[in-house]
Scaffold this motif. Sequence first.
Motif, PDB file in Angstrom:
ATOM      1  N   THR A 317       0.845  -1.187   0.000  1.00 18.04           N
ATOM      2  CA  THR A 317       0.000   0.000   0.000  1.00 18.04           C
ATOM      3  C   THR A 317       0.880   1.237   0.000  1.00 18.04           C
ATOM      4  O   THR A 317       2.104   1.143   0.201  1.00 18.04           O
ATOM      5  CB  THR A 317      -0.949   0.004   1.212  1.00 18.04           C
ATOM      6  N   MET A 318       0.279   2.398  -0.245  1.00 19.23           N
ATOM      7  CA  MET A 318       1.037   3.635  -0.342  1.00 19.23           C
ATOM      8  C   MET A 318       0.449   4.705   0.554  1.00 19.23           C
ATOM      9  O   MET A 318      -0.777   4.844   0.652  1.00 19.23           O
ATOM     10  CB  MET A 318       1.063   4.141  -1.791  1.00 19.23           C
ATOM     11  N   LYS A 319       1.330   5.457   1.208  1.00 16.93           N
ATOM     12  CA  LYS A 319       0.905   6.613   1.987  1.00 16.93           C
ATOM     13  C   LYS A 319       0.189   7.592   1.059  1.00 16.93           C
ATOM     14  O   LYS A 319       0.591   7.774  -0.093  1.00 16.93           O
ATOM     15  CB  LYS A 319       2.122   7.276   2.632  1.00 16.93           C
ATOM     16  N   PRO A 320      -0.897   8.213   1.515  1.00 17.92           N
ATOM     17  CA  PRO A 320      -1.694   9.072   0.627  1.00 17.92           C
ATOM     18  C   PRO A 320      -0.906  10.156  -0.104  1.00 17.92           C
ATOM     19  O   PRO A 320      -1.268  10.523  -1.227  1.00 17.92           O
ATOM     20  CB  PRO A 320      -2.727   9.676   1.579  1.00 17.92           C
ATOM     21  N   ARG A 364      -1.513   8.206   8.565  1.00 18.97           N
ATOM     22  CA  ARG A 364      -0.215   8.231   9.233  1.00 18.97           C
ATOM     23  C   ARG A 364       0.391   6.856   9.444  1.00 18.97           C
ATOM     24  O   ARG A 364       1.582   6.736   9.704  1.00 18.97           O
ATOM     25  CB  ARG A 364      -0.356   8.931  10.591  1.00 18.97           C
ATOM     26  N   SER A 365      -0.430   5.820   9.358  1.00 16.10           N
ATOM     27  CA  SER A 365       0.047   4.477   9.670  1.00 16.10           C
ATOM     28  C   SER A 365      -0.253   3.500   8.546  1.00 16.10           C
ATOM     29  O   SER A 365      -1.236   3.640   7.817  1.00 16.10           O
ATOM     30  CB  SER A 365      -0.615   3.959  10.955  1.00 16.10           C
ATOM     31  N   CYS A 366       0.609   2.504   8.455  1.00 17.17           N
ATOM     32  CA  CYS A 366       0.336   1.331   7.639  1.00 17.17           C
ATOM     33  C   CYS A 366      -0.245   0.275   8.566  1.00 17.17           C
ATOM     34  O   CYS A 366       0.268   0.044   9.662  1.00 17.17           O
ATOM     35  CB  CYS A 366       1.634   0.822   7.010  1.00 17.17           C
ATOM     36  N   VAL A 367      -1.324  -0.359   8.140  1.00 17.09           N
ATOM     37  CA  VAL A 367      -1.986  -1.367   8.960  1.00 17.09           C
ATOM     38  C   VAL A 367      -1.866  -2.710   8.253  1.00 17.09           C
ATOM     39  O   VAL A 367      -2.314  -2.861   7.106  1.00 17.09           O
ATOM     40  CB  VAL A 367      -3.463  -1.007   9.190  1.00 17.09           C
ATOM     41  N   VAL A 368      -1.239  -3.680   8.914  1.00 17.81           N
ATOM     42  CA  VAL A 368      -1.066  -5.003   8.324  1.00 17.81           C
ATOM     43  C   VAL A 368      -1.832  -6.043   9.126  1.00 17.81           C
ATOM     44  O   VAL A 368      -1.968  -5.928  10.346  1.00 17.81           O
ATOM     45  CB  VAL A 368       0.425  -5.410   8.235  1.00 17.81           C
TER      46      VAL A 368
END
Length: 411
Positions: A317-320, A364-368
């Motif tokens: 995924t990519m930060k906005p 602000r976060s990546c969620v896995v």
Amino acid sequence: MPVRRTRYLCAIAAALVLAATAPTAATADSSPALREVLFVGNNWDGTADVIESTGDFARIGRIDVIPDKDERMAEINADPIRWIYFMAIRSGVGEGHDQFVDDMYSTPDGTSVVVSRPSFADVVSLDLATGRVNWRFPVSGYRSDHMAVSPDGKRVAVSASTSNTVHVLDIGTGEQLGSFKTGDKPHENVFSNDGKYIWNMSIGEVNTALDATWLDWTKGDRRITVVDATTFKQVKVLDMRERLDAIGLKDHSDAVRPAAFSPDESKLYFQVSFFNGFFEYDVATDRITRTKTLPKNPATSDDRTTWVNDSRHHGITMKPDGTKLCVAGTMDDYATVVDRATLQQGPLVTASKPYWATVSGDGRSCVVSESGADRVTAIDFATGEKTVSVPVGDHPQRVRLGHVEAGWSGA
């Protein structure tokens, strides 16, 4: 009746009429207040946890996504062919478990959630207030898979794995708006930002043990199919085999797994089967421009037949703002944030079979999803460090941002 009194009574009557018909805060906009959440699909459980989209990611409620299980099982047991496929899913991609929820999206009004259920070969809409089924769409063939929702939230595209078809449905009614053919085993779907196009990635046969590089030809027709999202006519087909060969990577699989576009959609970042890393593809020039190989976990077996569904790494995924990528290193048991400009990875955050990566509500976060530990973990994009982990149900896979009505705490 005196004129003054008549005018007085008329004024009162007019006031009462206005009071009865004037819009109030509740009637001027009848839409309920919505709360942003994350939906976590617990594939082997047949449930979805609804958690906070930011902060401590605490659980708000849980949804039973198979309230009609008895009815579905009766149908399967009455049909020998369907029963064979049901058991094949259990013993193959399900790793000995039934696959009850692959993907999910909420409706724009936050009243329902739409779920693809691989073992039941369908898509259902569930009422979030009652838990009941609003509508059900059986896909063609015998297994449903990844979905995508249009930018306006009104259409949902679902891959039908065994029929090489993507169905596009009205998210409110379940009516099929159209469909299109793909390569073998359609998997990931992505709508373009303007909603005009759908990109589908087919991954081929991932359930066989024919995983040696010289047997790659047995995996089938793997390609990206791009279609017009209104007419469902094919716009173009991309076979990454040619693009990989052009940069000297003839031994790499061309089965495109999860993928993420840059904000301007000029670049596509994608994973492929068996590879611990990802590629950058330039849409305008139609070529792979950069390759990022991520570290191998020394504890990971070199036997490719032990890697779940050919997916060494599955989830990107990519930060906005487009500055960072987040990658789930599934079989290497870590997740990491990668700087998009330099492709330098950050800390390798230990995670147990992370199966998906998405972005928190505040970006602000990546969620896995840690499918091997039944939890969801947040990683700070700025530092690359883990901030929090929360327990969820059995074998979490897809995690999607969505909405529920304010005050919702479960069906």
